[in-house]
Design a protein around this motif. Structure first.
Motif, short mmCIF file in Angstrom:
data_model
loop_
_atom_site.label_atom_id
_atom_site.label_comp_id
_atom_site.label_asym_id
_atom_site.label_seq_id
_atom_site.Cartn_x
_atom_site.Cartn_y
_atom_site.Cartn_z
N GLU B 25 36.17 88.25 -53.92
CA GLU B 25 36.05 87.75 -52.94
C GLU B 25 36.49 86.55 -52.45
OE1 GLU B 25 35.27 91.19 -51.09
OE2 GLU B 25 35.39 92.01 -53.06
N LEU B 26 37.28 86.47 -51.46
CA LEU B 26 37.80 84.86 -50.35
C LEU B 26 38.34 85.36 -48.80
CD1 LEU B 26 37.51 82.10 -51.87
CD2 LEU B 26 39.90 82.64 -51.55
N HIS B 27 38.19 85.01 -48.47
CA HIS B 27 38.81 85.10 -46.84
C HIS B 27 38.60 83.31 -46.18
CE1 HIS B 27 37.59 89.22 -47.64
NE2 HIS B 27 36.38 88.25 -47.73
N ILE B 28 39.44 83.39 -45.42
CA ILE B 28 39.91 82.05 -44.81
C ILE B 28 40.73 82.03 -43.82
CG2 ILE B 28 41.28 79.67 -45.25
CD1 ILE B 28 41.42 80.26 -47.96
N ALA B 29 39.82 81.42 -42.42
CA ALA B 29 40.37 81.93 -41.08
C ALA B 29 41.41 80.03 -40.30
CB ALA B 29 39.14 81.59 -40.27
N ALA B 30 41.82 80.54 -39.79
CA ALA B 30 42.89 80.26 -39.34
C ALA B 30 42.39 78.50 -38.73
CB ALA B 30 43.35 80.21 -38.05
N GLY B 31 42.24 77.19 -39.12
CA GLY B 31 42.05 75.71 -38.87
C GLY B 31 40.45 75.92 -39.47
N GLU B 32 40.46 76.94 -40.82
CA GLU B 32 39.92 76.14 -42.15
C GLU B 32 40.66 75.54 -43.31
OE1 GLU B 32 38.04 80.39 -42.80
OE2 GLU B 32 36.94 78.77 -44.76
N TRP B 33 39.60 74.32 -44.07
CA TRP B 33 40.03 74.01 -45.01
C TRP B 33 39.11 74.77 -45.53
CZ3 TRP B 33 42.98 68.93 -45.25
CH2 TRP B 33 43.52 68.72 -46.25
N PHE B 34 39.72 75.53 -46.74
CA PHE B 34 39.02 75.67 -47.84
C PHE B 34 39.10 75.36 -49.27
CE2 PHE B 34 37.48 79.01 -51.00
CZ PHE B 34 36.39 79.31 -51.14
N CYS B 35 38.34 74.89 -50.17
CA CYS B 35 38.37 74.05 -51.04
C CYS B 35 37.97 75.37 -52.57
CB CYS B 35 37.60 72.41 -51.37
SG CYS B 35 38.59 71.78 -50.62
N LEU B 36 37.88 74.98 -53.26
CA LEU B 36 38.41 76.30 -54.53
C LEU B 36 37.92 75.07 -55.98
CD1 LEU B 36 37.98 79.17 -54.83
CD2 LEU B 36 40.68 78.47 -56.12
N LEU B 37 36.86 75.11 -56.07
CA LEU B 37 36.38 74.34 -57.01
C LEU B 37 36.28 74.95 -58.33
CD1 LEU B 37 33.90 72.54 -54.70
CD2 LEU B 37 35.14 70.94 -55.76
N GLY B 38 35.53 74.38 -59.05
CA GLY B 38 34.83 74.85 -60.64
C GLY B 38 35.96 73.83 -61.91
N PRO B 39 35.31 74.60 -63.13
CA PRO B 39 35.24 73.48 -64.14
C PRO B 39 37.39 74.09 -64.89
CG PRO B 39 33.07 74.87 -64.28
CD PRO B 39 34.12 75.35 -63.22
N ASN B 40 37.02 73.85 -65.80
CA ASN B 40 38.81 74.09 -66.10
C ASN B 40 38.56 75.30 -67.02
OD1 ASN B 40 39.11 70.80 -67.47
ND2 ASN B 40 39.69 71.50 -66.03
N GLY B 41 39.80 76.19 -66.84
CA GLY B 41 39.93 77.65 -67.54
C GLY B 41 39.27 78.76 -66.87
N VAL B 42 38.45 78.26 -65.37
CA VAL B 42 37.47 79.75 -65.05
C VAL B 42 37.88 80.61 -63.99
CG1 VAL B 42 36.00 78.56 -64.66
CG2 VAL B 42 36.49 78.65 -63.09
N GLY B 43 39.92 80.15 -63.43
CA GLY B 43 40.27 80.98 -62.95
C GLY B 43 40.49 80.89 -61.69
#
Lengths: 335, 244
Positions: B25-43
């Motif tokens: 589940e993921l939602h990004i609004a206009a004006g939002e800088w969203f960073c996706l973090l996580g170890p290698n190989g998690v998708g």
């Protein structure tokens, strides 16, 4: 299978050996269907050989008498193969995970030599097997040694020349674009949306395939085998021209397939329509194909071939081109 | 345009029998800088592939600016700006040709002069008429970013896009993105391992583990972490990973 002890001292070769073993393991046991297919192919080859046994002897005699051209072809072939493989081996090594390992230069050279020369060895053995079969079926055993020696001599000579020939500078080794025509922008200060680049891409890919080491091979083969004795210089030139164009058209056929796949992947996140995708990729390539086919056909007719057969062949080629382009573009385009 | 530029709901995706994404589940609004973090190989990269339409989704819904990526793909892709991996760029085209072709593919009427300005700021102009196969990794990365910004897209998707960029170019790009975000011209989805970017530029972030979003940091939480310095973020990540 046990790993030979000496391989443990050659990490680069060891990694190839292990990869090879893993590939064999994944392939699994040889299936009965594969054995049956090989048997059918072998049987078909035997029937063809027996059917042609009366011609085989005359072919063997011709090859035996013309051992010098055979030697020359072997030189050109082996030098081309080794030059290409050597270049690939050097680039591949620079990109490989072992490039940063503290290996001796001797070990690296040995790996590159095996990568460059092994395919040639397999090809030589395959040719020897075919010649042996021809000799067995036609009874031309006395002709066999000279032929094999000529091919071996040419192969060794060509490979040696190519191996010790200095390679291009490293940055030049990578650049396929050095063989393509550069495109000067009309107005360098502006950028306009345009699909011309897609049309250019296919031609550029075909040009990069027609690099000198590939084109040289074509010229030698055409000169030696496609121009019959006793034709005029003009006819000889026409034949040469037709073959050169044919080489370009084949490269262009394959380049559209490659480019369609790469462009499909690259442009996938855009809302491009199928027409917008396929049109520019196919249009210029098709134009080149049509013009090239017409020119090559004119050359073949000028060299004395019956025009009706040439027209039929040209039309068949164009149909093949269109079918291949349509399938490649359709399969590469996904929205 | 809706204020939401990206909506991902109940997303599942598989490679063969292996389920890589499990109900994201993921939602990004206009004006939002969203960073996706996580170890290698998690998708993370698989999620970006689904969001950009490169990979078929098995279940769930992905919408860009309110357009479904499955049923209204063309409209959705008009709103997308994706930085391709540097090795995916066509090696026999020049940078200029890549930009022109991509602009045509995005059905743009013209290329914004702002992009040429950015190319100059990134010191890319002198490479514009050279073929891509002569480029270094950093130069390819610059071209990939310029392609992503073509046509002022509402959602910019970047996968480790700052890798290989020299510090000056990276700062220029970050400031440009921040400026666009402050005007609510776009939202940014960035998959990264760089905590520095999260700390200084991100509005929100999420940690992915095992094909799911395991933890989210809201704007207020990121601001708190920013005040606590880089170690605060590292500790928060470690704790979230531990819980996940």
């Amino acid at each position: 299978m046990q790993t030979p002890t000496w391989l443990l001292r050659q990490p680069a070769l060891l990694s190839r050996w292990l990869a090879c073993k893993e590939r064999v393991r994944r392939a699994g046991p040889v299936k009965a269907a594969a054995i049956a297919l090989a048997a059918v192919i072998g049987l078909a080859a035997l029937i063809v050989l027996l059917d042609f046994r009366f011609h085989l002897q005359s072919w063997m005699v011709a090859l035996h008498d013309y051992w010098v051209p055979v030697l020359a072809v072997a030189i050109v072939h082996s030098s081309t193969v080794v030059l290409r493989r050597h270049r690939r081996a050097v680039i591949g090594w620079a990109d490989s995970w072992l490039a940063v390992a503290p290996l001796s230069s001797g070990s690296v050279r040995l790996t590159q030599a095996i990568d460059s020369l092994a395919p040639l060895l397999w090809q030589y053995l395959a040719v020897c097997c075919v010649l042996m079969l021809m000799a067995m079926v036609s009874g031309g055993w006395t002709l066999f040694p000279r032929l094999v020696a000529a091919i071996a001599g040419g192969t060794i000579l060509g490979a040696a020349v190519a191996w010790w020939k200095p390679l291009h500078k490293r940055h030049e080794l990578r650049e396929a674009s050095r063989y393509t025509r550069s495109v000067a922008p009309k107005n360098a200060a502006s950028l306009q949306p345009s699909d011309r680049g897609l049309a250019h891409w296919c031609v550029a890919r075909a040009m990069s395939m027609g690099r000198p080491e590939n084109a040289r091979m074509l010229f030698v083969f055409v000169t030696m085998f496609a121009i019959p004795a006793g034709v005029s210089a003009l006819q000889g030139l026409a034949i040469m021209l037709s073959w050169t164009i044919a080489g370009y058209l084949v490269a262009l056929l394959s380049s559209v397939v490659t480019v369609a796949s790469a462009a499909g992947h690259w442009l996938h996140p855009t809302p491009m329509s199928f027409g917008g995708f396929a049109g520019p990729i196919a249009s210029r390539a098709l134009l080149h194909q049509a013009a090239g086919t017409a020119l090559a056909a004119a050359g073949v007719i000028a060299s004395g071939s019956p025009w009706l057969a040439v027209v039929k062949l040209s039309l068949s080629w164009m149909v093949l081109v269109m079918v291949v382009y349509a399938i490649a573009l359709r399969m590469s385009y996904r929205t | 345009m809706t204020s939401r530029v990206l909506d991902v709901a109940g997303l599942h995706a598989k490679y063969g029998a292996h389920e890589v994404l499990r109900g994201v589940e993921l939602h990004i609004a206009a004006g939002e800088w969203f960073c996706l973090l996580g170890p290698n190989g998690v998708g993370k990269s698989t999620l970006l592939s689904c969001v950009t339409g490169r990979m078929r989704i098995d279940a769930g819904e992905v919408s860009v600016c309110g357009f479904s990526l499955v049923t209204q793909a063309v409209h959705a892709k008009r709103c997308l700006g994706v930085a391709s991996a540097p090795e995916q760029l066509p090696d026999l085209l020049t940078g200029r040709q890549c930009l022109e072709v991509y602009a045509a593919a995005k059905q743009l009427d013209r290329i914004d002069p702002e992009l040429l300005e950015l190319a100059a700021q990134l010191k890319f102009t002198r490479f514009m008429d050279k073929c891509v196969d002569t480029y270094s990794l950093g130069t390819r990365q610059k071209l990939a970013v310029l392609l992503a910004l073509l046509g002022d897209p509402a959602l910019i998707v970047l996968d480790e896009a700052f890798n290989g960029l020299d510090p000056a170019s990276a700062v220029t790009l970050k400031h440009l993105l921040r400026e666009r975000l402050s005007q609510s011209r776009c939202g940014v989805l960035l998959a990264t391992h760089s905590l520095d970017i999260v700390e200084h530029y991100a509005d929100t972030a999420a940690l992915m583990l095992d094909g799911r979003v395991a933890h989210r940091w809201s704007q207020a939480e990121i601001a708190d972490l920013r005040r606590g310095g880089g170690e605060g973020l590292e500790a928060a990540l470690a704790a979230a990973a531990e819980r996940g």
